[in-house]
Write a protein that holds these residues in place. Structure first.
Motif, PDB file in Angstrom:
ATOM      1  N   ALA A  61       0.800  -1.196  -0.088  1.00 18.22           N
ATOM      2  CA  ALA A  61       0.157  -0.181  -0.101  1.00 18.22           C
ATOM      3  C   ALA A  61       0.978   1.172  -0.038  1.00 18.22           C
ATOM      4  O   ALA A  61       0.466   2.176   0.577  1.00 18.22           O
ATOM      5  CB  ALA A  61      -1.030  -0.077   1.187  1.00 18.22           C
ATOM      6  N   GLY A  62       2.177   1.098  -0.552  1.00 19.77           N
ATOM      7  CA  GLY A  62       2.949   2.344  -0.729  1.00 19.77           C
ATOM      8  C   GLY A  62       3.175   2.767  -1.998  1.00 19.77           C
ATOM      9  O   GLY A  62       2.410   2.198  -2.882  1.00 19.77           O
ATOM     10  N   ILE A  63       3.979   3.724  -2.582  1.00 21.96           N
ATOM     11  CA  ILE A  63       4.436   4.057  -3.716  1.00 21.96           C
ATOM     12  C   ILE A  63       5.706   4.809  -3.673  1.00 21.96           C
ATOM     13  O   ILE A  63       6.128   5.339  -2.708  1.00 21.96           O
ATOM     14  CB  ILE A  63       3.382   5.025  -4.340  1.00 21.96           C
ATOM     15  CG1 ILE A  63       3.464   4.968  -6.007  1.00 21.96           C
ATOM     16  CG2 ILE A  63       3.220   6.481  -3.874  1.00 21.96           C
ATOM     17  CD1 ILE A  63       2.047   5.904  -6.486  1.00 21.96           C
ATOM     18  N   ASP A  64       6.232   4.744  -5.000  1.00 19.53           N
ATOM     19  CA  ASP A  64       7.673   5.242  -5.019  1.00 19.53           C
ATOM     20  C   ASP A  64       7.966   5.971  -6.102  1.00 19.53           C
ATOM     21  O   ASP A  64       7.919   5.484  -7.379  1.00 19.53           O
ATOM     22  CB  ASP A  64       8.765   4.186  -5.018  1.00 19.53           C
ATOM     23  CG  ASP A  64      10.262   4.507  -4.729  1.00 19.53           C
ATOM     24  OD1 ASP A  64      10.302   5.988  -4.814  1.00 19.53           O
ATOM     25  OD2 ASP A  64      11.131   3.718  -4.685  1.00 19.53           O
ATOM     26  N   LEU A  65       7.698   7.392  -6.105  1.00 24.40           N
ATOM     27  CA  LEU A  65       7.923   8.262  -7.207  1.00 24.40           C
ATOM     28  C   LEU A  65       9.364   8.363  -7.533  1.00 24.40           C
ATOM     29  O   LEU A  65       9.811   9.222  -8.485  1.00 24.40           O
ATOM     30  CB  LEU A  65       7.280   9.548  -6.903  1.00 24.40           C
ATOM     31  CG  LEU A  65       5.750   9.465  -6.710  1.00 24.40           C
ATOM     32  CD1 LEU A  65       5.309  10.846  -6.395  1.00 24.40           C
ATOM     33  CD2 LEU A  65       5.087   8.865  -7.805  1.00 24.40           C
ATOM     34  N   SER A  66      10.267   8.278  -6.825  1.00 25.96           N
ATOM     35  CA  SER A  66      11.713   8.419  -6.907  1.00 25.96           C
ATOM     36  C   SER A  66      12.574   7.296  -7.549  1.00 25.96           C
ATOM     37  O   SER A  66      13.474   7.416  -8.165  1.00 25.96           O
ATOM     38  CB  SER A  66      12.417   8.541  -5.534  1.00 25.96           C
ATOM     39  OG  SER A  66      12.507   7.220  -4.687  1.00 25.96           O
ATOM     40  N   CYS A  67      11.842   6.130  -7.936  1.00 22.10           N
ATOM     41  CA  CYS A  67      12.548   4.984  -8.263  1.00 22.10           C
ATOM     42  C   CYS A  67      13.429   5.375  -9.721  1.00 22.10           C
ATOM     43  O   CYS A  67      14.446   4.926 -10.124  1.00 22.10           O
ATOM     44  CB  CYS A  67      11.594   3.858  -8.846  1.00 22.10           C
ATOM     45  SG  CYS A  67      10.193   4.359  -9.743  1.00 22.10           S
ATOM     46  N   GLY A  68      12.691   6.129 -10.738  1.00 19.28           N
ATOM     47  CA  GLY A  68      13.592   6.432 -11.902  1.00 19.28           C
ATOM     48  C   GLY A  68      14.589   7.239 -11.703  1.00 19.28           C
ATOM     49  O   GLY A  68      15.652   6.894 -12.616  1.00 19.28           O
ATOM     50  N   PHE A 119       3.911   9.192  -0.734  1.00 20.70           N
ATOM     51  CA  PHE A 119       3.905   9.876  -1.994  1.00 20.70           C
ATOM     52  C   PHE A 119       4.887  11.251  -1.723  1.00 20.70           C
ATOM     53  O   PHE A 119       5.686  11.322  -2.430  1.00 20.70           O
ATOM     54  CB  PHE A 119       2.489  10.329  -1.931  1.00 20.70           C
ATOM     55  CG  PHE A 119       2.302  11.134  -3.308  1.00 20.70           C
ATOM     56  CD1 PHE A 119       1.933  10.578  -4.605  1.00 20.70           C
ATOM     57  CD2 PHE A 119       2.541  12.472  -3.074  1.00 20.70           C
ATOM     58  CE1 PHE A 119       1.852  11.387  -5.752  1.00 20.70           C
ATOM     59  CE2 PHE A 119       2.271  13.419  -4.148  1.00 20.70           C
ATOM     60  CZ  PHE A 119       1.883  12.778  -5.347  1.00 20.70           C
ATOM     61  N   ILE A 120       4.796  11.795  -0.392  1.00 20.39           N
ATOM     62  CA  ILE A 120       5.487  13.068  -0.168  1.00 20.39           C
ATOM     63  C   ILE A 120       7.077  12.726  -0.184  1.00 20.39           C
ATOM     64  O   ILE A 120       7.871  13.524  -0.352  1.00 20.39           O
ATOM     65  CB  ILE A 120       5.107  13.659   1.213  1.00 20.39           C
ATOM     66  CG1 ILE A 120       3.619  14.153   0.864  1.00 20.39           C
ATOM     67  CG2 ILE A 120       6.016  14.773   1.436  1.00 20.39           C
ATOM     68  CD1 ILE A 120       3.254  14.984  -0.312  1.00 20.39           C
ATOM     69  N   VAL A 121       7.374  11.462   0.834  1.00 20.33           N
ATOM     70  CA  VAL A 121       8.724  11.216   0.907  1.00 20.33           C
ATOM     71  C   VAL A 121       9.293  11.004  -0.415  1.00 20.33           C
ATOM     72  O   VAL A 121      10.675  11.330  -0.822  1.00 20.33           O
ATOM     73  CB  VAL A 121       8.829   9.740   1.902  1.00 20.33           C
ATOM     74  CG1 VAL A 121      10.123   9.269   1.844  1.00 20.33           C
ATOM     75  CG2 VAL A 121       8.375  10.288   3.318  1.00 20.33           C
ATOM     76  N   THR A 122       9.033  10.038  -1.235  1.00 23.26           N
ATOM     77  CA  THR A 122       9.551   9.671  -2.548  1.00 23.26           C
ATOM     78  C   THR A 122       9.533  10.778  -3.456  1.00 23.26           C
ATOM     79  O   THR A 122      10.365  10.966  -4.272  1.00 23.26           O
ATOM     80  CB  THR A 122       8.810   8.549  -3.060  1.00 23.26           C
ATOM     81  OG1 THR A 122       7.485   8.645  -3.314  1.00 23.26           O
ATOM     82  CG2 THR A 122       8.846   7.178  -2.301  1.00 23.26           C
ATOM     83  N   LEU A 123       8.573  11.795  -3.576  1.00 24.55           N
ATOM     84  CA  LEU A 123       8.697  12.866  -4.307  1.00 24.55           C
ATOM     85  C   LEU A 123       9.817  13.963  -3.970  1.00 24.55           C
ATOM     86  O   LEU A 123      10.644  14.179  -4.830  1.00 24.55           O
ATOM     87  CB  LEU A 123       7.405  13.707  -3.925  1.00 24.55           C
ATOM     88  CG  LEU A 123       7.350  14.942  -5.128  1.00 24.55           C
ATOM     89  CD1 LEU A 123       7.364  14.613  -6.447  1.00 24.55           C
ATOM     90  CD2 LEU A 123       5.985  15.666  -4.829  1.00 24.55           C
ATOM     91  N   GLY A 124      10.206  13.765  -2.746  1.00 20.48           N
ATOM     92  CA  GLY A 124      11.238  14.826  -1.934  1.00 20.48           C
ATOM     93  C   GLY A 124      12.506  13.980  -2.597  1.00 20.48           C
ATOM     94  O   GLY A 124      13.494  14.681  -2.977  1.00 20.48           O
ATOM     95  N   VAL A 125      12.730  12.615  -2.438  1.00 11.42           N
ATOM     96  CA  VAL A 125      13.768  11.995  -2.614  1.00 11.42           C
ATOM     97  C   VAL A 125      14.091  11.640  -4.155  1.00 11.42           C
ATOM     98  O   VAL A 125      15.145  12.080  -4.481  1.00 11.42           O
ATOM     99  CB  VAL A 125      13.638  10.532  -2.083  1.00 11.42           C
ATOM    100  CG1 VAL A 125      14.915   9.776  -2.595  1.00 11.42           C
ATOM    101  CG2 VAL A 125      13.798  10.672  -0.651  1.00 11.42           C
ATOM    102  N   PHE A 126      12.912  12.178  -4.915  1.00 18.04           N
ATOM    103  CA  PHE A 126      13.207  12.270  -6.356  1.00 18.04           C
ATOM    104  C   PHE A 126      14.148  13.309  -6.600  1.00 18.04           C
ATOM    105  O   PHE A 126      15.010  13.404  -7.346  1.00 18.04           O
ATOM    106  CB  PHE A 126      11.536  12.295  -7.091  1.00 18.04           C
ATOM    107  CG  PHE A 126      11.786  12.504  -8.464  1.00 18.04           C
ATOM    108  CD1 PHE A 126      11.893  11.595  -9.415  1.00 18.04           C
ATOM    109  CD2 PHE A 126      11.789  14.109  -8.940  1.00 18.04           C
ATOM    110  CE1 PHE A 126      11.974  11.991 -10.975  1.00 18.04           C
ATOM    111  CE2 PHE A 126      11.844  14.402 -10.000  1.00 18.04           C
ATOM    112  CZ  PHE A 126      11.823  13.206 -11.222  1.00 18.04           C
TER     113      PHE A 126
END
Length: 316
Positions: A61-68, A119-126
């Motif tokens: 139930a998570g998501i990772d926007l920083s993966c790319g 969502f917020i964490v991985t957007l920041g890490v992106f």
């Protein structure tokens, strides 16, 4: 007989793939060739491996926007340490994988320890990964890449069709993760946490540890994807990775994995990635603008999420 059939959510991606192949095969002569299918798999192998890690995270139930962007950073690190410091290619690859794993672990720590929204964490890490990639590379492409780091981009022939070694690696990774999730206790814990983290805690399984492990494991897959990106292009590109996160999420959603966690089959993400690759390849052969390709892909994602939402409501 109905009880023995897989759920429609698992059959849907395969049906969509067959329909797309039938449509494009009837409209363009070049589409159904073995070399074209091999090209499609080579085009999706980077996103396909990223989608493995993304699937594991979405199952919880998570998501990772920083993966790319983390993948792009890994490719820059492994190529620059090999070119600038003369590090053996194997060690350079390990350094790149270690960097992607550390960034993914940072995501997991912020989500589990500080209880921040993924969502917020991985957007920041992106954004952090993007800045570090540009600063470390000087916004310059790394071209002095050892030949052994591009080996996975080379091909071998089967029945007159050239198949990339990277494609074989991608398929093997999917089969290994599918077996792990299906046949091992730790794999089933991933589904349990996605379904009901509180119930998982009550039976003695710490959800935070499972989620942290999933993020760390996803970082390993991002590192492997970094190597595949280098192998496919022959360079370390600091401008890569800006669309791969959305492409990976698209593959996972089209593959039938629920964005709400706890449901999905990792092999579906492979089919989802191939569906996107088939659509883009077929539309390109038909001379359709890339703008319409993005339009069709976006519509498919919305439909897949809508079907998932409706199925969840119907199951209550």
């Amino acid at each position: 007989m109905k009880d023995k059939l897989p759920p429609l959510g698992q059959l849907g991606p395969f049906i969509a793939l067959l329909m797309a192949c039938a449509i494009f095969g009837s409209t363009t002569e070049r589409f159904l060739s073995g070399d074209n299918f091999s090209l499609i798999l080579q085009q999706v192998m980077v996103v396909g491996v990223i989608a493995i890690g993304q699937t594991l995270i979405i199952l919880t139930a998570g998501i990772d926007l920083s993966c790319g962007m983390v993948m792009a950073l890994g490719s820059i690190v492994m190529t620059k340490v090999a070119a600038d410091f003369g590090l053996p290619p194997f060690l350079a690859v390990l350094v790149g994988v270690a960097v992607t794993t550390l960034f993914a672990l940072l995501n997991g720590l912020l989500v589990t320890r500080l209880k921040l929204p993924p969502f917020i964490v991985t957007l920041g890490v992106f954004n952090i990964a993007f800045a570090i990639t540009q600063l470390y590379s000087g916004a310059q492409t790394v071209t002095e890449v050892p030949a052994s780091m591009t080996w996975l981009g080379s091909t071998f022939a089967i029945g007159g069709t050239n198949i990339a070694y990277g494609t074989v690696l991608m398929v093997l990774l999917y089969l290994c993760v599918w077996f792990w999730l299906r046949e091992t206790a730790s794999g089933r814990h991933v589904y349990a946490v996605g379904n009901n983290p509180e119930a998982t805690r009550l039976v003695g399984i710490p959800p935070e540890r499972v989620i942290l492990g999933v993020y760390a494991l996803s970082g390993v897959f991002y590192g492997i994807a970094s190597l595949l990106a280098v192998a496919r292009t022959g360079v370390g590109d600091p401008n890569a990775g800006q669309t791969e996160a959305l492409d990976a999420i698209t593959a996972v959603v089209l593959g039938g994995t629920s964005l709400f966690g706890g449901r999905g089959v990792v092999l579906g993400s492979l089919i989802g990635a191939v569906v996107v690759g088939v659509l883009r390849n077929g539309l390109t052969l038909m001379g359709v603008s890339s703008v319409y390709q993005m339009l069709i892909t976006g519509i498919l994602v919305i439909l897949a999420v809508a079907v998932d939402q409706l199925s969840r409501k119907g199951g209550r």
